[in-house]
Structure formats: C-alpha cells, structure tokens
Design a protein around this motif. Structure first.
Motif, mmCIF file in Angstrom:
data_model
loop_
_atom_site.group_PDB
_atom_site.id
_atom_site.type_symbol
_atom_site.label_atom_id
_atom_site.label_comp_id
_atom_site.label_asym_id
_atom_site.label_seq_id
_atom_site.Cartn_x
_atom_site.Cartn_y
_atom_site.Cartn_z
ATOM 1 N N ALA A 1 2.134 8.824 7.516
ATOM 2 C CA ALA A 1 2.482 8.516 9.092
ATOM 3 C C ALA A 1 1.590 9.236 9.932
ATOM 4 N N VAL B 1 -1.720 7.232 9.773
ATOM 5 C CA VAL B 1 -1.695 5.788 10.345
ATOM 6 C C VAL B 1 -1.627 5.884 11.783
ATOM 7 N N SER C 1 0.563 5.469 14.159
ATOM 8 C CA SER C 1 0.919 4.537 15.084
ATOM 9 C C SER C 1 2.485 4.711 15.727
ATOM 10 N N GLY D 1 4.505 3.663 12.830
ATOM 11 C CA GLY D 1 4.829 4.631 11.739
ATOM 12 C C GLY D 1 5.715 5.921 12.049
ATOM 13 N N TYR D 2 5.636 6.230 13.287
ATOM 14 C CA TYR D 2 6.415 7.315 13.545
ATOM 15 C C TYR D 2 7.804 7.153 13.724
ATOM 16 N N THR E 1 9.280 4.655 11.989
ATOM 17 C CA THR E 1 9.688 4.384 10.517
ATOM 18 C C THR E 1 10.199 5.921 10.049
#
Length: 434
Positions: free
Chosen positions: A176, A179, A181, A184-185, A187
């Motif tokens: 994460a 990535v 984003s 991502g965080y 999630t």
C-alpha cells in the motif's frame, strides 16, 4: 520461533509427531488463541504501516496535531484498562472482550469517514480506550481458559505469533505504501477493521470452561448475583500494595520499548555515523530474537521467586544494552552499526526475560477470582509506560550522550532488581485482599 514446546506444556495426543507439529503449540486452546492472534496482528501490522501517512497526507493533519491526538488517545487507553478489567470480573471476560474488540473494529473503520479534527481526536480516543481495555480483558480471559501452570508459556507463544503477524501485516502494508494512493490506504485500514470484527466472532465462539477465576476445570463457578456483588466492591488490586509496586516496577521495565522504537532510531540518525538502514536492522534483530527465545524465556518463571529473578536479569541486560548503544557515538560508521546492533541484541534478550517475569507475577500475585481487576491495573501501568516512554527517552537520553544512556540503564536495572524485595513483601502479605 522455537522448535520445541515449553517445558510446562504436556504433549497432546491429537497432534501428529511431524516436523510441522513442532512449530504448533501442543495445547488446542493455545492453538485456537494463536489463530485469533495471528489474524488480529496481521491486520494491526497492515494498519500501523500506513496509518501515520494516511492521517497526515489524506486527512491533512499536521505532525503536531497528530501527536496531540495520539497522546490524548494514549491517556484514554490508560484510563480504560481498570474499568474494563472490573467489567470482565462482573460480566465475564468473553462477552466484555467481544464487545470491546468489535468496538475497536468499528472505530477503526470510522477513520475512513471522519471529517474534521475534533471528530478525529474523539474517534482516536474511543479506539484507544477500546483497544487497551480489550488488552486487559484478553489477559484475564487467558487466566480463565488456560491452567495456571500454562498461562505464561501460553502467553509467550502468543507473543511469538504476534511478532510473526505484525511482520506479515507490515509486509503487506508495504504494498500500500508503494502504491501510495488514497484507495490503497483506505483498503488497508478497512482490512484491519474487518480483522477486528472477525476476531470478535472467533472470541465469541471460544469455549470458556464456565465462569471461574480459578484454573479451568476447578468448578468454582459464580452466579450472576455473585458477579454483581463483586462488581460493586472496591477494586481489590488497587488495595494490594505489593501488586501495585510490582506493576510500577514492570512499567519502568516497559520503558525499554520506547528505547528500542524511539531512542535507538534517534540516536542512530542524530548521534552516530551508522548508516540509516541500521534502524531497520535493529527492528529485524529484535524481532528475530524475540521470536526465537520468548517461549524459552518462560522457563524458570513458574513461581514468583523465579519470575522476580528473571526480571532482575532483564534489568541488568537492559542496562548493559543502554551502555553498549551509547558507546556507538564517535565511532566509525561500520563499527557504530555493529555496536548498536549488539546493544539491541542484549535488549532483546532482556526484553523476553522481562516479559516472561512480569507476566508470571501479574498472574501469580493476583486474586484467582479477580483476574480482570488485577490485569486491568497491570495493563494500565504498561499503557502508561508506553504513553510517556517516548517523551522520557527523547528528552532525558538523546542529546545527553553516554551519561543519558547510563541513567536510563540504571533506572531499568534498579526496577528489575527491586522485583525481588517486592515479591518477598507479597509473599509475607499472605492471601490477596478479598
């Protein structure tokens, strides 16, 4: 991870005698708790790896505001431990734990919806209170589901699983971070929240052998009326002088965690020529040694005298660790890295001994029918150390050179060695207050 079960554990006939079985605890209850712990800590490692960046970059919090919120949350965690433990004695550790873990999960999910700084502070306090309260109740639950002679070894095994889970979760969190984003965080945080809710369900299904503060199978069940009456009495742990002293000394020993997580990284970066990657190396060394030796460190802590002796050794090793780390100042880069890593290796050995000793004392000196109250008070002391530790280490040690490290070492050694007199006082005291 150790390749053999602890000495106090009896072989279980339901496990095959294979190489894989040596990595599994022989007690089926501990194995169930280990699965729960692994799930929980993978989620925690995932969230911990992304939390600060999510709060600062995507919620727009400054470092100062985030620090204030986390400090306030830490204080709430300290304050929640004692009433949570009392609630466990009154209504049962399992239902209270299920409620607190579920609340932690819902609060964690709430971070993805929070809007505004006051709401963030309130939510952080709620999550910390539920999380630290559940830690106290979870330790009381261990006293209910595990026989007295297997509690400390069981907790040691679960701590190994905790380290493995955090490593796995942190590794997934690195994805994460790469990535980088918002999705991502989000999630990662929602996955942590889901792990808490799943853990609540698993705890709800965990078999507790009747309501009893005694060892499982003792048959000392309490009625609802007895629980209610006990819940209205004064907290016995707060009237137990020797236990309060042991808790205070254990809290001082817990400053070692701030030493490792805050003091050593700051020392490496600000006061030595060691490469910055040494910071990661210290965490790897600590984690590997804890996984390898935590279960073995419980041997010899079966009685309070042995547990106090383990704490004394822990204090001396931690003091030696402080001195070794302090000697890294002014040495060439490569040598500084080696010296710091050697100091952290000493810290890890001191850590596993100290944890084993304080766990044993927190159970052995407690009232068998009031483990919630005693674990609540003990957990409050540990939470307080975790809250104030970073400030103590960063202000009193860093910047004062070897003298600062020596002062911290003397404090840790004194706390460890003082466990012996405290335990002797407790043994003279006789039965714990009713």
């Amino acid at each position: 991870m150790t390749t053999a079960p602890p000495a106090t554990a009896a072989p279980s006939p339901d496990l095959p005698a294979s190489g894989a079985s040596r990595l599994l605890h022989p007690d089926p209850t501990v194995r169930r708790l280990a699965r729960i712990t692994l799930l929980n800590t993978v989620g925690s490692g995932l969230s911990l790896s992304v939390g600060v960046l999510f709060f600062t970059r995507f919620l727009g919090l400054s470092a100062g505001r985030l620090g204030f919120a986390l400090t306030a949350a830490g204080l709430c965690g300290v304050l929640a431990s004692v009433p949570a433990g009392r609630a466990a004695d009154r209504w049962g550790s399992r239902p209270v734990l299920v409620a607190l873990v579920a609340l932690t999960g819902l609060g964690t999910a709430g971070y993805t919806l929070v809007d505004g700084y006051p709401a963030f502070v309130a939510l952080a306090c709620l999550v910390a209170a539920a999380d630290r309260g559940s830690a106290a109740v979870r330790n009381a639950l261990y006293a209910e589901v595990l026989p007295a002679d297997k509690r400390v070894a069981g907790r040691a095994y679960l701590r190994v699983v905790t380290n493995v889970g955090l490593c796995l979760g942190t590794g997934v969190g690195a994805i994460a971070l790469q990535v980088d984003s918002r999705a991502g965080y989000l999630t990662a945080i929602l996955a942590d929240a889901a792990s808490y809710l799943a853990v609540a369900v698993l705890f709800r299904r965990l078999r507790v052998p009747g309501w009893s503060g005694a060892a499982p199978g003792a048959g000392a069940e309490k009625t609802v009326e007895e629980r209610s009456a006990e819940g209205k009495r004064r907290n016995p742990a707060l009237r137990d002088g020797p236990f309060l002293v042991v808790t205070a000394l254990g809290s001082v020993l817990a400053l070692q965690f701030a030493m490792l997580e805050v003091g050593v990284p700051l020392w490496i970066v600000q006061q030595t020529d060691a490469p910055r990657i040494t910071v990661a190396g210290t965490l790897i060394v600590n984690t590997v040694l804890v996984i390898a030796f935590q279960v073995r460190a419980t041997r010899g802590t079966e009685d309070p005298v042995g547990a106090a002796r383990a704490c004394g050794r822990s204090g001396l090793l931690l003091a030696a660790s402080c001195l070794v780390v302090g000697l890294a100042h002014g040495t060439p880069a490569a040598l500084a890295a080696v010296v710091v890593l050697a100091g952290v290796a000493l810290q890890a050995v001191g850590e596993v001994l100290g944890q084993a000793g304080t766990w044993a004392l927190s159970y052995d000196l407690a009232g068998e029918r009031a483990h919630g109250a005693y674990q609540g008070v003990f957990n409050a002391g540990m939470s307080a150390a975790l809250m104030i530790g970073p400030a103590v280490v960063s202000t009193a040690v860093i910047g004062h050179g070897l003298a600062g490290w020596a002062a911290l070492g003397a404090l840790l050694a004194g706390a460890g060695l003082a466990m012996g007199p405290a335990v002797r006082w407790a043994r003279r005291r006789g039965p714990v207050p009713a």
